[in-house]
Design a protein around this motif. Structure first.
Motif, short mmCIF file in Angstrom:
data_model
loop_
_atom_site.label_atom_id
_atom_site.label_comp_id
_atom_site.label_asym_id
_atom_site.label_seq_id
_atom_site.Cartn_x
_atom_site.Cartn_y
_atom_site.Cartn_z
N MET A 1 27.28 -25.39 39.83
CA MET A 1 28.11 -24.31 40.34
C MET A 1 28.42 -24.57 41.80
N THR A 2 29.68 -24.52 42.15
CA THR A 2 30.08 -24.80 43.52
C THR A 2 29.98 -23.54 44.37
N GLU A 3 29.66 -23.75 45.62
CA GLU A 3 29.57 -22.64 46.57
C GLU A 3 30.97 -22.24 47.04
N ILE A 4 31.17 -20.97 47.25
CA ILE A 4 32.43 -20.48 47.77
C ILE A 4 32.41 -20.63 49.28
N SER A 5 33.48 -21.19 49.84
CA SER A 5 33.52 -21.42 51.28
C SER A 5 33.71 -20.10 52.04
N LYS A 6 33.43 -20.17 53.33
CA LYS A 6 33.57 -18.99 54.19
C LYS A 6 35.03 -18.53 54.23
N HIS A 7 35.96 -19.47 54.23
CA HIS A 7 37.38 -19.13 54.28
C HIS A 7 37.84 -18.49 52.98
N GLU A 8 37.30 -18.96 51.87
CA GLU A 8 37.65 -18.38 50.58
C GLU A 8 37.14 -16.95 50.47
N LYS A 9 35.95 -16.70 50.99
CA LYS A 9 35.41 -15.33 50.99
C LYS A 9 36.26 -14.42 51.85
N TRP B 1 40.67 -2.05 43.94
CA TRP B 1 39.36 -2.68 44.14
C TRP B 1 38.76 -3.11 42.81
N CYS B 2 38.88 -2.27 41.79
CA CYS B 2 38.34 -2.62 40.46
C CYS B 2 39.04 -3.83 39.87
N PHE B 3 40.34 -3.96 40.11
CA PHE B 3 41.07 -5.12 39.62
C PHE B 3 40.47 -6.40 40.17
N TRP B 4 40.25 -6.47 41.49
CA TRP B 4 39.69 -7.69 42.08
C TRP B 4 38.23 -7.88 41.75
N TRP B 5 37.50 -6.78 41.51
CA TRP B 5 36.12 -6.90 41.08
C TRP B 5 36.05 -7.59 39.72
N LEU B 6 36.96 -7.20 38.81
CA LEU B 6 37.01 -7.82 37.50
C LEU B 6 37.43 -9.29 37.59
N VAL B 7 38.40 -9.59 38.45
CA VAL B 7 38.83 -10.98 38.62
C VAL B 7 37.68 -11.82 39.16
N HIS B 8 36.98 -11.31 40.15
CA HIS B 8 35.85 -12.05 40.73
C HIS B 8 34.74 -12.26 39.70
N ARG B 9 34.48 -11.26 38.91
CA ARG B 9 33.46 -11.36 37.86
C ARG B 9 33.87 -12.40 36.82
N TRP B 10 35.15 -12.39 36.43
CA TRP B 10 35.65 -13.35 35.47
C TRP B 10 35.56 -14.78 36.02
N MET B 11 35.89 -14.95 37.30
CA MET B 11 35.81 -16.28 37.92
C MET B 11 34.36 -16.77 37.97
N ARG B 12 33.44 -15.89 38.29
CA ARG B 12 32.03 -16.27 38.38
C ARG B 12 31.50 -16.70 37.01
N HIS B 13 31.87 -15.96 35.97
CA HIS B 13 31.42 -16.32 34.62
C HIS B 13 32.11 -17.59 34.12
N ALA B 14 33.34 -17.81 34.52
CA ALA B 14 34.05 -19.03 34.11
C ALA B 14 33.39 -20.25 34.75
N ASP B 15 32.92 -20.12 35.99
CA ASP B 15 32.24 -21.24 36.66
C ASP B 15 30.91 -21.54 36.00
N GLN B 16 30.20 -20.52 35.54
CA GLN B 16 28.91 -20.74 34.91
C GLN B 16 29.05 -21.37 33.52
N ASP B 17 30.14 -21.06 32.83
CA ASP B 17 30.34 -21.58 31.48
C ASP B 17 30.88 -23.01 31.48
N ARG B 18 31.45 -23.43 32.60
CA ARG B 18 32.03 -24.76 32.67
C ARG B 18 30.92 -25.82 32.69
N LYS B 19 31.06 -26.81 31.86
CA LYS B 19 30.08 -27.89 31.81
C LYS B 19 30.69 -29.15 32.38
N LEU B 20 30.02 -29.75 33.29
CA LEU B 20 30.52 -30.97 33.92
C LEU B 20 29.96 -32.19 33.28
#
Length: 80
Positions: free
Chosen positions: A1-9, A61-80
């Motif tokens: 899992m890659t870390e999110i950069s300070k600029h991305e946050k 706010w809820c829209f971006w919370w859902l997007v962030h949650r979806w992105m976090r789960h997509a990163d965990q499911d990805r297999k390298l």
């Protein structure tokens, strides 16, 4: 899992704030416009305007919370 950069946050926070405020303003304008389709463009400020603003902000706010949650789960499911 890659870390999110300070600029991305920082960018994510700006997107959340901008979306929340714009949804809130849009909701407040929609509620406060009375008789718009009848040819009258008056604003009537009431408690409903304030309530619609906060509900619109919450929706943005809820829209971006859902997007962030979806992105976090997509990163965990990805297999390298």
């Amino acid at each position: 899992m890659t870390e999110i950069s300070k600029h991305e946050k920082g960018l994510f926070r700006v997107m959340i704030l901008g979306t929340s405020l714009s949804f809130g303003i849009l909701a407040a304008i929609m509620v406060s416009m009375k008789g718009f389709f009848a040819g009258n463009g008056d604003f009537q400020f009431s408690y409903q305007t304030v309530l619609a603003f906060f509900l619109g902000c919450l929706a943005g706010w809820c829209f971006w919370w859902l997007v962030h949650r979806w992105m976090r789960h997509a990163d965990q499911d990805r297999k390298l």
